[in-house]
Design a protein around this motif. Sequence first.
Motif, PDB file in Angstrom:
ATOM      1  N   ARG A   1       0.837  -1.197   0.000  1.00 39.06           N
ATOM      2  CA  ARG A   1       0.000   0.000   0.000  1.00 39.06           C
ATOM      3  C   ARG A   1       0.871   1.246   0.000  1.00 39.06           C
ATOM      4  NH1 ARG A   1      -1.208   2.852   4.869  1.00 39.06           N
ATOM      5  NH2 ARG A   1      -0.138   1.944   6.639  1.00 39.06           N
ATOM      6  N   LYS A   2       0.375   2.277  -0.659  1.00 36.81           N
ATOM      7  CA  LYS A   2       1.079   3.561  -0.729  1.00 36.81           C
ATOM      8  C   LYS A   2       1.080   4.202   0.656  1.00 36.81           C
ATOM      9  CE  LYS A   2       0.569   8.072  -2.855  1.00 36.81           C
ATOM     10  NZ  LYS A   2      -0.243   8.887  -3.765  1.00 36.81           N
ATOM     11  N   VAL A   3       2.224   4.817   1.037  1.00 36.22           N
ATOM     12  CA  VAL A   3       2.329   5.536   2.303  1.00 36.22           C
ATOM     13  C   VAL A   3       2.854   6.948   2.028  1.00 36.22           C
ATOM     14  CG1 VAL A   3       2.651   3.471   3.735  1.00 36.22           C
ATOM     15  CG2 VAL A   3       4.656   4.626   2.776  1.00 36.22           C
ATOM     16  N   THR A   4       2.714   7.816   3.013  1.00 38.75           N
ATOM     17  CA  THR A   4       3.160   9.200   2.839  1.00 38.75           C
ATOM     18  C   THR A   4       4.599   9.414   3.291  1.00 38.75           C
ATOM     19  OG1 THR A   4       2.232   9.790   4.989  1.00 38.75           O
ATOM     20  CG2 THR A   4       0.832  10.135   3.053  1.00 38.75           C
ATOM     21  N   SER A   5       5.144   8.493   4.106  1.00 38.66           N
ATOM     22  CA  SER A   5       6.523   8.666   4.569  1.00 38.66           C
ATOM     23  C   SER A   5       7.039   7.384   5.207  1.00 38.66           C
ATOM     24  CB  SER A   5       6.608   9.813   5.579  1.00 38.66           C
ATOM     25  OG  SER A   5       5.891   9.489   6.753  1.00 38.66           O
ATOM     26  N   PHE A   6       8.367   7.341   5.357  1.00 42.34           N
ATOM     27  CA  PHE A   6       9.046   6.282   6.098  1.00 42.34           C
ATOM     28  C   PHE A   6       9.985   6.935   7.092  1.00 42.34           C
ATOM     29  CE2 PHE A   6       8.533   3.505   2.197  1.00 42.34           C
ATOM     30  CZ  PHE A   6       7.733   2.555   2.808  1.00 42.34           C
TER      31      PHE A   6
END
Length: 149
Positions: A84-89
Motif C-alpha cells: 500500500r502507498k504511504v506518505t513517509s518512512f
Amino acid sequence: MNRRTALAGVLTLTTGLALAGCSSSSDRPELKVIGGFMPQPVNDMAAGFLVVQNHGNGADRLTSVTSPLSDDVTIHETKNQVMRKVTSFDVPAGGELDLERGGNHIMFAKLKQQPKQGQKVSVELHFEKAGAVKVDLPVKETTHNPKKQ
C-alpha cells in the motif's frame, strides 16, 4: 552597577541560547544511501530498492521520491504480503531504512522509457530534515535480489 548587571544578564542569556543552538545541531540526521538498484522493468512499472543509513543522532523521515523516469513515483510499504502507498518512512537516529524486495520500496508507474540493464536511473529522495538527496540506481537483471545471493 545596574547597567553592568543588566548587560551581564543579557550576555549570559545570549551565550546560553547560542550553546543551546549548538547542542541541537548534534541532533541532526547524517544520511548515506547504499546498495540501491532497480530491476529491469518488464512493463510500464518498476520498483526501486536501497538502504538509507542514518549515522546521526537525529531521526529523519523520507517523505517522497522524484525521478525523470516517471511523474508517478510513490513509496509503498508491504505488510502481510499486501502493498500500500504511504506518505513517509521513518529513518531512525543511528539506524536505517531498508527498502527491499518483498518489503518497503519505491514504485515507479507510467514509465517514460524502459531502462535497460547496465543503465542508471536518477532519483531524488526528499527528507523532512536532510532535504533532497540525489541517487543513481543501477538497473540490474529483472530477478536481481542481493539478499538471496
